[in-house]
Design an enzyme around this catalytic site. Sequence first.
Site: not given
Ligand SMILES: Cc1ncc(COP(=O)(O)O)c(C=O)c1O
Lengths: 298, 408
Positions: B331, B157, B206
């Site tokens: 931060c 992410n 979603g």
């Molecule tokens: C790689 C990854 N996994 C899991 C999540 C969590 O998803 P949710 O916010 O739908 O629980 C995120 C969201 O930030 C993510 O980027």
Amino acid sequence: MWEYSEKVQEHFFSPRNAGAVADANATGDVGSLSCGDALRLTLKVDPETEVILEAGFQTFGCGSAIASSSALTEIIKGKTLDEALKVTNQDIADYLDGLPPEKMHCSVMGREALQAAVANYRGEEWKDDHEEGALVCKCFAVDSVLIEETIRSNKLTTVEEVVNYTKAGGGCSACHEGIEEILAGVLAESGQTFAPSAKSVAVAMPTPPAKMTNLQRMHRIETVLESIRPTLQRDHGDVELVDIDGKNVYVDMKGACAGCQMASVTLEGIQERIIDELGEFVRVLPSQAMPRAERAYG
Amino acid sequence: MSTDTGIQGIYFDNNATTMVDPEVVEAMLPFFTEQFGNPSSMHLFGNKVGLAIKKARAQVQELLGAEHDSEIVFTSCGTESDSTAILSALKAQPDRKEIITTVVEHPAVLALCEHLEKEGYKVHYLEVDGKGRLDLDVYRGLLTDQVAIVSVMWANNETGTLFPVLEMAEMAREAGVLFHTDAVQAVGKVPIDLKSSAIDMLSLSGHKLHAPKGIGVLYLRRNTRFRPLLRGGHQERGRRAGTENTASIVALGKACELAMEHMRHEQTIVRQLRDRLEQGILEAVPYSFVTGDPDNRLPNTANIAFEYIEGEAILLLLNKLGIAASSGSACTSGSLEPSHVMRAMGIPYTAAHGTTRFSLSRYNTMAEVERVIQAVPPIVAQLRKLSPYWSGQGPVEEPEKAFAPAYA
Ligand SMILES: Cc1ncc(COP(=O)(O)O)c(C=O)c1O
Ligand code: FES
């Protein structure tokens, strides 16, 4: 994103005294390894009077680190070194109309830079004695190091005790899992195991009281409040007894204490002290919590 | 924090969450009012809803390339899907006490694994190199009959770096180990065909692909041993009890259909926007670099480290100009540490704190990209002027020595 006060934003967007003072005769460099913030404070001090003529800062840090540095330089300019040393990190936070609890360490850094700069000017060596851990309790801005040390030095074994000694966990209670973990860790050092109880965490009640007259009881409550006031006044606040109604003690929080997040600490703190003193359970409540009819007519 | 910029905002934070597509909103709205029935009910109020859910399930199936629509289990979010997958594998195989994951997972996996360690499980965290890549030989060595599940994210992410999950799933299958992937960031941005893969479980969320927040999916390959997280009613064939979030399920179905349609756009146009943004910024800002693996990442993500300054300060100044991005700085997260992803890649503190993530979507335009390219250099310069590591046109000589503060 963080809830920053207007004042913080203003000092961040247009910082005062940014950059190094050209002919500085005092420099303080501090940093917080854990959060990566770092600050250099340079001062031009009048050698005759020890008055700070100019102050400048350079900061590698977040919005509040920059705002806190800017505020610090504004606060100390024109003060003597001794006066400046009296500036607390709370003063810096107050000047900025408050900082989020996660960001209080930014103001701590400001004060430490000042101490380091003064030490540098006086040819002393500055050593930092303050260690900072991860923030555990957001309600009362208590970090893991403080909790650990308090558990160790007071041989605490329960979450209730940690609440009583540090305030951590005394608000929303969301941090109790974290506190339990720290307790388990510290207890394990001495071969003990943490024994949680299923019951909810509540302040343990002392043994039943010896009978007291109402007047005696009132005096005792007043005495406790008197003994607390200097502490509050030091933080620019105050407390006043408004009424006693059975188990309910109504007080007025004033000045910096009124409405501030820490009010509940103080209220809780006062409550504990009164409970200790009277040996019976009382509830300390803000006067706003008095029943309506009494406020209207009484 | 709010700003009164008066300018139309530029949203470059699509890895955090996305705007719900207006077509998706339109598709879901009737399910609050006209089509409010419970899909399990034996009357016509419920019947239509049941059909709508069936359609949505097929739309998700299509985007994932799943073999059967019954492999799609609707959940409340990506986090729930991750927890369900990992906990199910542990419960279904009580003799296996080990988990393999990576150091750069999302907290939805990492925090759970850290918790499971306290309960006595052994977690192997695969490390990454400077570009965020895994060493598959190390991975191979860990695949034993003690391992209950491998959980490795498809795309990171923060940096967008892609992991070779298809290959890793094959390796796991050969070793007889279950394989789960957190594909929350990958779904809708890269083509996926699960039926031809060895992936047993996959999580999606979603709100990362223009559907609402609070709806997710766990893909569960047929015949995978499974233990539900929530038991109760028979919804989702008993694999996830609780009355269906019908409006959001319909919305997610629609969003998957649109993602399918836009896949080429994502792979070409969005990628061009990202590449131009990155190239424009790197050219104009000295002492900045791309983090992660530039040759193997999501088409929409650019994570740039600006040395000697701090990320939150960058975000606040960008925000003032109506530009939304994210940072790996300590931060912004409320923790005291800079991003675990940046630390895992060995990015020095003075750069890790200044990492800024720009994540685009099909709604962004080249005009926006050019505006951001104009906006960034003066912001960086302004903050460097305040930095004790910076002097004039470059970092102070030997920055770590010239400024060596007493650390608290
Ligand atoms: C790689 C990854 N996994 C899991 C999540 C969590 O998803 P949710 O916010 O739908 O629980 C995120 C969201 O930030 C993510 O980027
Ligand atoms: S976070 Fe500790 S009591 Fe609320």
